[in-house]
Design a protein around this motif. Structure first.
Motif, PDB file in Angstrom:
ATOM      1  N   ARG A 182       0.845  -1.197   0.000  1.00 34.34           N
ATOM      2  CA  ARG A 182       0.000   0.000   0.000  1.00 34.34           C
ATOM      3  C   ARG A 182       0.881   1.248   0.000  1.00 34.34           C
ATOM      4  O   ARG A 182       1.798   1.356   0.810  1.00 34.34           O
ATOM      5  CB  ARG A 182      -0.887  -0.047   1.262  1.00 34.34           C
ATOM      6  N   PHE A 183       0.590   2.136  -0.895  1.00 31.31           N
ATOM      7  CA  PHE A 183       1.314   3.412  -0.941  1.00 31.31           C
ATOM      8  C   PHE A 183       0.450   4.491  -0.313  1.00 31.31           C
ATOM      9  O   PHE A 183      -0.766   4.364  -0.236  1.00 31.31           O
ATOM     10  CB  PHE A 183       1.681   3.752  -2.387  1.00 31.31           C
ATOM     11  N   LYS A 184       1.109   5.559   0.122  1.00 29.56           N
ATOM     12  CA  LYS A 184       0.422   6.639   0.805  1.00 29.56           C
ATOM     13  C   LYS A 184      -0.583   7.303  -0.145  1.00 29.56           C
ATOM     14  O   LYS A 184      -0.292   7.480  -1.336  1.00 29.56           O
ATOM     15  CB  LYS A 184       1.475   7.666   1.258  1.00 29.56           C
ATOM     16  N   LEU A 185      -1.734   7.677   0.403  1.00 31.36           N
ATOM     17  CA  LEU A 185      -2.768   8.318  -0.414  1.00 31.36           C
ATOM     18  C   LEU A 185      -2.206   9.596  -1.060  1.00 31.36           C
ATOM     19  O   LEU A 185      -1.609  10.427  -0.378  1.00 31.36           O
ATOM     20  CB  LEU A 185      -3.983   8.659   0.456  1.00 31.36           C
ATOM     21  N   GLY A 186      -2.403   9.696  -2.368  1.00 31.25           N
ATOM     22  CA  GLY A 186      -1.859  10.849  -3.102  1.00 31.25           C
ATOM     23  C   GLY A 186      -0.623  10.477  -3.905  1.00 31.25           C
ATOM     24  O   GLY A 186      -0.208  11.214  -4.792  1.00 31.25           O
ATOM     25  N   GLN A 187      -0.062   9.295  -3.584  1.00 25.24           N
ATOM     26  CA  GLN A 187       1.146   8.840  -4.284  1.00 25.24           C
ATOM     27  C   GLN A 187       0.779   7.747  -5.283  1.00 25.24           C
ATOM     28  O   GLN A 187      -0.132   6.969  -5.037  1.00 25.24           O
ATOM     29  CB  GLN A 187       2.149   8.253  -3.281  1.00 25.24           C
ATOM     30  N   PRO A 188       1.534   7.673  -6.383  1.00 22.79           N
ATOM     31  CA  PRO A 188       1.375   6.520  -7.291  1.00 22.79           C
ATOM     32  C   PRO A 188       2.153   5.326  -6.738  1.00 22.79           C
ATOM     33  O   PRO A 188       2.935   5.479  -5.791  1.00 22.79           O
ATOM     34  CB  PRO A 188       2.030   7.024  -8.578  1.00 22.79           C
ATOM     35  N   ALA A 189       1.942   4.157  -7.326  1.00 24.19           N
ATOM     36  CA  ALA A 189       2.744   2.987  -6.967  1.00 24.19           C
ATOM     37  C   ALA A 189       4.141   3.173  -7.540  1.00 24.19           C
ATOM     38  O   ALA A 189       4.301   3.614  -8.680  1.00 24.19           O
ATOM     39  CB  ALA A 189       2.096   1.720  -7.526  1.00 24.19           C
ATOM     40  N   ASP A 190       5.143   2.824  -6.739  1.00 24.75           N
ATOM     41  CA  ASP A 190       6.532   2.951  -7.175  1.00 24.75           C
ATOM     42  C   ASP A 190       6.972   1.641  -7.826  1.00 24.75           C
ATOM     43  O   ASP A 190       7.016   0.593  -7.166  1.00 24.75           O
ATOM     44  CB  ASP A 190       7.391   3.274  -5.942  1.00 24.75           C
ATOM     45  N   PRO A 191       7.290   1.663  -9.121  1.00 26.49           N
ATOM     46  CA  PRO A 191       7.645   0.419  -9.819  1.00 26.49           C
ATOM     47  C   PRO A 191       8.805  -0.324  -9.153  1.00 26.49           C
ATOM     48  O   PRO A 191       8.814  -1.553  -9.108  1.00 26.49           O
ATOM     49  CB  PRO A 191       8.021   0.891 -11.230  1.00 26.49           C
ATOM     50  N   GLU A 192       9.760   0.426  -8.607  1.00 26.55           N
ATOM     51  CA  GLU A 192      10.909  -0.226  -7.944  1.00 26.55           C
ATOM     52  C   GLU A 192      10.458  -1.016  -6.721  1.00 26.55           C
ATOM     53  O   GLU A 192      10.943  -2.113  -6.450  1.00 26.55           O
ATOM     54  CB  GLU A 192      11.953   0.824  -7.532  1.00 26.55           C
ATOM     55  N   ALA A 193       9.522  -0.415  -5.954  1.00 25.47           N
ATOM     56  CA  ALA A 193       9.013  -1.094  -4.756  1.00 25.47           C
ATOM     57  C   ALA A 193       8.212  -2.334  -5.151  1.00 25.47           C
ATOM     58  O   ALA A 193       8.245  -3.358  -4.451  1.00 25.47           O
ATOM     59  CB  ALA A 193       8.152  -0.136  -3.931  1.00 25.47           C
ATOM     60  N   ASN A 251      -6.149   4.112 -12.460  1.00 26.69           N
ATOM     61  CA  ASN A 251      -6.430   5.487 -12.055  1.00 26.69           C
ATOM     62  C   ASN A 251      -7.197   5.404 -10.735  1.00 26.69           C
ATOM     63  O   ASN A 251      -8.298   4.863 -10.702  1.00 26.69           O
ATOM     64  CB  ASN A 251      -7.275   6.164 -13.138  1.00 26.69           C
ATOM     65  N   GLU A 252      -6.580   5.903  -9.660  1.00 28.44           N
ATOM     66  CA  GLU A 252      -7.204   5.765  -8.340  1.00 28.44           C
ATOM     67  C   GLU A 252      -8.165   6.936  -8.110  1.00 28.44           C
ATOM     68  O   GLU A 252      -7.768   8.061  -7.825  1.00 28.44           O
ATOM     69  CB  GLU A 252      -6.127   5.698  -7.252  1.00 28.44           C
ATOM     70  N   THR A 253      -9.433   6.615  -8.226  1.00 32.22           N
ATOM     71  CA  THR A 253     -10.498   7.605  -8.155  1.00 32.22           C
ATOM     72  C   THR A 253     -10.570   8.285  -6.788  1.00 32.22           C
ATOM     73  O   THR A 253     -11.040   9.405  -6.669  1.00 32.22           O
ATOM     74  CB  THR A 253     -11.844   6.909  -8.459  1.00 32.22           C
ATOM     75  N   SER A 254     -10.117   7.594  -5.748  1.00 29.51           N
ATOM     76  CA  SER A 254     -10.241   8.148  -4.404  1.00 29.51           C
ATOM     77  C   SER A 254      -9.186   9.211  -4.095  1.00 29.51           C
ATOM     78  O   SER A 254      -9.343   9.976  -3.158  1.00 29.51           O
ATOM     79  CB  SER A 254     -10.165   7.035  -3.363  1.00 29.51           C
ATOM     80  N   SER A 255      -8.112   9.267  -4.887  1.00 35.09           N
ATOM     81  CA  SER A 255      -7.059  10.243  -4.599  1.00 35.09           C
ATOM     82  C   SER A 255      -6.702  11.110  -5.801  1.00 35.09           C
ATOM     83  O   SER A 255      -5.883  12.010  -5.696  1.00 35.09           O
ATOM     84  CB  SER A 255      -5.799   9.520  -4.113  1.00 35.09           C
ATOM     85  N   GLY A 256      -7.297  10.815  -6.958  1.00 38.50           N
ATOM     86  CA  GLY A 256      -6.984  11.597  -8.162  1.00 38.50           C
ATOM     87  C   GLY A 256      -5.578  11.348  -8.685  1.00 38.50           C
ATOM     88  O   GLY A 256      -4.944  12.259  -9.204  1.00 38.50           O
ATOM     89  N   VAL A 257      -5.115  10.112  -8.552  1.00 34.67           N
ATOM     90  CA  VAL A 257      -3.759   9.757  -8.985  1.00 34.67           C
ATOM     91  C   VAL A 257      -3.827   8.704 -10.099  1.00 34.67           C
ATOM     92  O   VAL A 257      -4.574   7.737  -9.995  1.00 34.67           O
ATOM     93  CB  VAL A 257      -2.937   9.191  -7.812  1.00 34.67           C
ATOM     94  N   THR A 258      -3.028   8.906 -11.149  1.00 39.38           N
ATOM     95  CA  THR A 258      -2.905   7.892 -12.201  1.00 39.38           C
ATOM     96  C   THR A 258      -1.592   7.144 -12.011  1.00 39.38           C
ATOM     97  O   THR A 258      -0.531   7.764 -11.884  1.00 39.38           O
ATOM     98  CB  THR A 258      -2.942   8.546 -13.596  1.00 39.38           C
ATOM     99  N   GLU A 318      -1.030  13.367 -11.634  1.00 43.30           N
ATOM    100  CA  GLU A 318      -2.417  13.811 -11.460  1.00 43.30           C
ATOM    101  C   GLU A 318      -3.304  13.159 -12.516  1.00 43.30           C
ATOM    102  O   GLU A 318      -2.937  13.048 -13.678  1.00 43.30           O
ATOM    103  CB  GLU A 318      -2.536  15.334 -11.606  1.00 43.30           C
ATOM    104  N   SER A 319      -4.478  12.774 -12.076  1.00 46.12           N
ATOM    105  CA  SER A 319      -5.433  12.134 -12.965  1.00 46.12           C
ATOM    106  C   SER A 319      -6.082  13.155 -13.898  1.00 46.12           C
ATOM    107  O   SER A 319      -6.388  14.268 -13.493  1.00 46.12           O
ATOM    108  CB  SER A 319      -6.523  11.467 -12.129  1.00 46.12           C
TER     109      SER A 319
END
Ligand code: PLP
Length: 358
Positions: free
Chosen positions: A104-115, A134-141, A290-291
């Protein structure tokens, strides 16, 4: 009403008219022609030659279909989540007995491919990796192409299951070129149709997994869907009015083309962010991720998002969404599908008054 939530989205007038049409026989030739045409348009937007099925359910049903058609109880699954909908995908796999490892990544952050690559190396092997485009709950793609690339490298056999429900039709996702095995979308998001149908693409690798998958399934059995699709039918009675709607909206979107549709959303997304920033509102998403379909903003100190939401609704007939994560105070503005700059101007002109910014 100016409906600015991230789904359901407003319908263009001709789509609304289509919804009101008389019923047809869902085992007849007109239906078969319509189903085949709409399926082909979806395959175009998914950029896939894979099978694609139209299910009568909300998007969550397609998430369930992705899980139960590819996995068995006890299968190890990496659930990469950047918010509420990523969490839900993992919860569904858990509910059907998969052994879910959550990243799980912090809300507002995208997933880090390295992680993700590190998790695949250190905690694998995994039968499948799940994540949200596209995470609708945080507006992150999410960086889907990069995520797919590291998964293919670190775990060549793992299935890649992608929830594209609030992205597809607005944000590019190259299903085949990037190697996504299962990709989901929902009629009520960027496709400009009412809720009720969900789409799922299914790769040859996914079919190989299907043959082994032992989770219980009946309504969402894609083997059955495939057999009926050969005759231009669905196993059970489909949501015909939603299909009528998609037949109209997708014809227009296909005529516009993928590039132009994606560019239009990039433009409206940038416009929304610019107007927010002009008002001094903070964007929730990490810059660069940003989405283009939903913008999450945090309000200045002293303003409560529930109260602002209510004022927008009562005084201006504008409906935006609140945050989905309890404890995170935000507003979310939807801008996918049938939306213009003027629709967003109305939102920010009202916010300017409500926030006392002259
Ligand atoms: C809307 C949404 C869903 C859920 O769709 P329903 O149609 O409400 O079941 C799932 N994932 C994402 C990313 C969404 O935006």
């Amino acid at each position: 009403m100016n409906l600015r939530i991230p789904g359901p989205t407003p319908l263009p007038p001709d789509v609304m008219a289509a919804v009101g049409q008389q019923m047809i026989n869902h085992r007849g030739p007109e239906f078969a022609a319509m189903l085949r045409q709409v399926t082909a348009w979806f395959q175009y937007f998914y950029e896939t030659q894979n099978d694609l099925f139209i299910l009568t359910s909300s998007g969550t049903g397609a998430m369930e279909a992705a899980v139960v058609n590819t996995l068995s109880p006890g299968d190890r699954v990496l659930a990469v989540s950047i918010g509420v909908f990523g969490d839900r995908f993992g919860e569904i796999a858990s509910a059907f007995g998969a052994e879910v490892v959550k990243l799980r990544f912090k809300l507002g952050q995208p997933a880090d491919p390295e992680a993700v690559a590190a998790a695949l190396r250190d905690k694998g092997p995994f039968k499948a990796v799940l994540f949200t485009q596209n995470e609708t709950s945080s507006g992150v793609t999410n960086p889907v192409e990069q995520l797919c690339a590291v998964i293919r490298q670190a775990a060549p056999e793992a299935l890649i299951l992608v929830d594209g429900i609030s992205g597809l039709g607005a944000i590019r996702l190259q299903t085949d070129a990037w190697g996504c095995d299962v990709v989901l979308s929902g009629s009520q998001k960027a496709w400009m149709a009412p809720p009720g149908l969900a789409m799922i693409s299914f790769s040859p690798r996914a079919w190989a997994a299907y043959a082994q998958a032992k989770m219980p399934r009946f309504y969402f059995d894609l083997g059955l869907a495939r057999r009926y699709a050969q005759r231009g039918q669905t196993p059970a009675t489909p949501a015909l009015p939603v299909l009528y709607a998609l037949h109209v909206s997708l014809e227009r979107m296909a005529a516009e083309g993928i590039e132009a549709t994606v560019a239009r959303h990039a433009h409206i997304g940038a416009y929304c962010r610019q107007r927010a920033q002009e008002l001094g509102l903070a964007l929730f998403a990490r810059p660069g991720f940003e989405s283009n379909t939903v913008t999450a903003i945090t309000l200045p100190k002293g303003f409560d998002s529930d109260q602002v939401l209510e004022q927008l609704r009562v005084d201006y007939d504008i409906v935006v969404a609140s945050g989905r994560d309890p404890g995170v105070d935000m507003l979310r503005i939807g801008h996918m599908g049938y939306v213009s700059e003027a629709d967003l101007d109305a939102v920010f002109d009202a916010l300017r008054v409500i926030l006392g910014r002259g």
